[in-house]
Scaffold this active site. Structure first.
Site, PDB file in Angstrom:
ATOM      1  N   GLU A 258     -10.760  23.632  92.565  1.00  0.00           N
ATOM      2  CA  GLU A 258     -12.092  24.321  91.409  1.00  0.00           C
ATOM      3  C   GLU A 258     -11.916  23.501  90.155  1.00  0.00           C
ATOM      4  OE1 GLU A 258     -11.498  28.543  93.713  1.00  0.00           O
ATOM      5  OE2 GLU A 258     -10.341  28.011  91.863  1.00  0.00           O
ATOM      6  N   PRO A 259     -11.967  22.352  90.029  1.00  0.00           N
ATOM      7  CA  PRO A 259     -11.990  21.725  88.669  1.00  0.00           C
ATOM      8  C   PRO A 259     -13.262  22.291  87.921  1.00  0.00           C
ATOM      9  CG  PRO A 259     -12.657  20.125  90.046  1.00  0.00           C
ATOM     10  CD  PRO A 259     -12.366  21.196  91.196  1.00  0.00           C
ATOM     11  N   GLY A 260     -12.945  22.459  86.529  1.00  0.00           N
ATOM     12  CA  GLY A 260     -14.017  22.868  85.662  1.00  0.00           C
ATOM     13  C   GLY A 260     -14.028  21.751  84.504  1.00  0.00           C
ATOM     14  N   ARG A 297     -14.520  27.552  70.682  1.00  0.00           N
ATOM     15  CA  ARG A 297     -13.146  27.501  71.203  1.00  0.00           C
ATOM     16  C   ARG A 297     -12.027  27.144  69.724  1.00  0.00           C
ATOM     17  NH1 ARG A 297     -11.667  23.167  73.309  1.00  0.00           N
ATOM     18  NH2 ARG A 297      -9.977  24.183  74.684  1.00  0.00           N
ATOM     19  N   CYS A 326     -20.675  35.139  59.198  1.00  0.00           N
ATOM     20  CA  CYS A 326     -19.760  35.812  58.346  1.00  0.00           C
ATOM     21  C   CYS A 326     -18.588  36.251  59.053  1.00  0.00           C
ATOM     22  CB  CYS A 326     -20.468  37.298  57.964  1.00  0.00           C
ATOM     23  SG  CYS A 326     -22.277  36.648  57.326  1.00  0.00           S
TER      24      CYS A 326
END
Ligand SMILES: *Cc1c(COP(=O)(O)O)cnc(C)c1O
Length: 399
Positions: A258-260, A297, A326
């Site tokens: 299941e590589p993302g 991120r 803000c």
């Protein structure tokens, strides 16, 4: 088309994905596993744009989904139902029902209660649910604590002992068929050791299940292979597949991956324009039109993204690159050596193909940005920029 031209044509902030790079990554992964029966199910949450999904589907990828919304995305672009897996710690009844009605390959179970729910709903529908169980092997993936998922203190999966009871119970059920086993110990893993340990634990468990006549057909190693964000060592995909092959000798299973991030992470760039520079007595700030709601991120994980300034490279000094939102956590980089910038200079934030657009929000009533694909040197819009109306269309003024 260069970055400046793309920014002029589509506006900023903007995501740009190099589809040829996605193809290279997919082919590398596929080749590493071609010696055995394998199925690569792309982790949709990394980048769920329909064009990305369709492109991967055309190359033969299946999909690993973590909500019924993602299952629907996969089905919408024509991913065959027998290549769709549904994972996640908290599935609602309606999501389980829809997954069963759509007859996808399997549902990944993460708790005893979930197994009972799936059994109950399968009975209601009069079907037999194909399931796999997610093992938490209690292994430290040595990655950021927010993206570590294979330790007992993480909410994911069940320990081997509980899993054994669940398999025995499921095997006896009229409404469940256990066909797979799964683990996923974390994301952005750059050291092969944690994978070795996990594969060892789970493969020996599969052998003990086979001796109980529980026939595991899919051995799902999850995702988690890291990418190079700042020149770090990463895992060689052939070493990775070798470790998996070695531990599965003599077992007749289809290896599911299941590589993302590995497939899409380094395909993406985030283009953002400089609005202003300013200086406090302590710091130099570069203020951009992109913000944490567009690419979160750095604020979420203190993640590092390489930044290139398109423009003059003179007068380099340390700066924080920050957005207009803000929050003091609204930054792309801290104390980064960057040249002096001026209004409308372009910044290219690298490695923005995974967990960037998919995590974006409308915070501060900022419109979600546009996405562009580069395919064989041609640029194609794959998502329009939201406008104000897109953001408020479901709201109701009741006063
Ligand atoms: C997020 C996730 C993946 C993908 O992880 P990457 O680090 O992007 O490869 C795979 N499987 C499951 C179950 C996930 O939750």
């Amino acid at each position: 088309m260069n970055y400046r031209e793309l920014a002029n044509k589509y506006g900023t902030p903007l995501y740009v994905y190099d589809f040829n790079h996605i193809k290279e990554q997919f082919n590398e992964f596929k080749n590493a596993f071609k010696a055995k029966k394998s199925l690569i199910c792309y982790a949709v949450k990394a980048n769920s744009n329909l064009s990305v999904l369709k492109y991967l589907k055309e190359m033969g990828a299946g999909c690993d989904c973590v909500s019924i919304g993602e299952v629907n995305r996969a089905l919408k672009v024509g991913v065959p139902k027998y290549k769709i897996i549904y994972s996640g710690v908290g599935k609602r009844d309606d999501e389980i029902r829809d997954a069963l009605k759509n007859d996808i390959l399997m549902i990944n179970i993460e708790s005893e209660e979930e197994a009972q729910r799936v059994e109950f709903i399968a009975k209601e529908l009069g079907v037999k649910a194909r399931i796999s169980i997610r093992i938490n092997p209690n292994i430290d993936a040595k990655t950021h604590s927010y993206i570590s998922t294979g330790l007992y203190e993480n909410k994911f999966g069940v320990d081997v002992e509980s899993a054994k009871k669940m398999y025995i119970k499921a095997q006896k059920s009229k409404y469940l068929t256990p066909i797979g086993i799964h683990f996923h110990i974390g994301s952005q893993i750059t050291n092969i050791e944690p994978f070795c340990e996990a594969v060892k634990v789970v493969s020996s468990f599969v052998r003990s299940l086979k001796s109980l006549k529980i026939d595991i057909k899919f051995f799902n190693v999850g995702g988690g292979v890291g990418i190079d964000y700042r020149g770090e060592e990463t895992i060689n995909i052939y070493d990775y597949s070798k470790v998996i092959f070695e531990n599965l000798t003599g077992l007749d299973v289809t290896i599911t991956c299941e590589p993302g991030r590995f497939l899409v992470g380094n395909s993406g760039k985030f283009l953002t324009k400089v609005l202003y520079e300013k200086r406090s007595s302590k710091k130099r700030f570069i203020i951009t039109d992109g913000a944490m709601n567009d690419l979160g991120r750095p604020s979420l994980y203190s993640a590092y993204h390489d930044i290139e300034v398109i423009g003059s490279q003179a007068d380099v000094s340390k700066a924080d690159v920050v957005g207009p939102v803000c929050e003091s956590s609204d930054f792309f980089a801290k104390d980064r050596e960057l040249p002096k910038t001026k209004h409308n200079d372009l910044l290219v934030i690298k490695s923005a193909g995974a967990y960037c657009f998919t995590m974006s929000s409308n915070y501060n009533t900022r419109a979600k940005v546009a996405e562009v694909a580069l395919i064989n040197g041609k640029d194609k819009l794959i998502r329009k920029r939201d406008n104000f109306n897109d953001m408020i269309q479901n709201e109701i003024t009741c006063i």
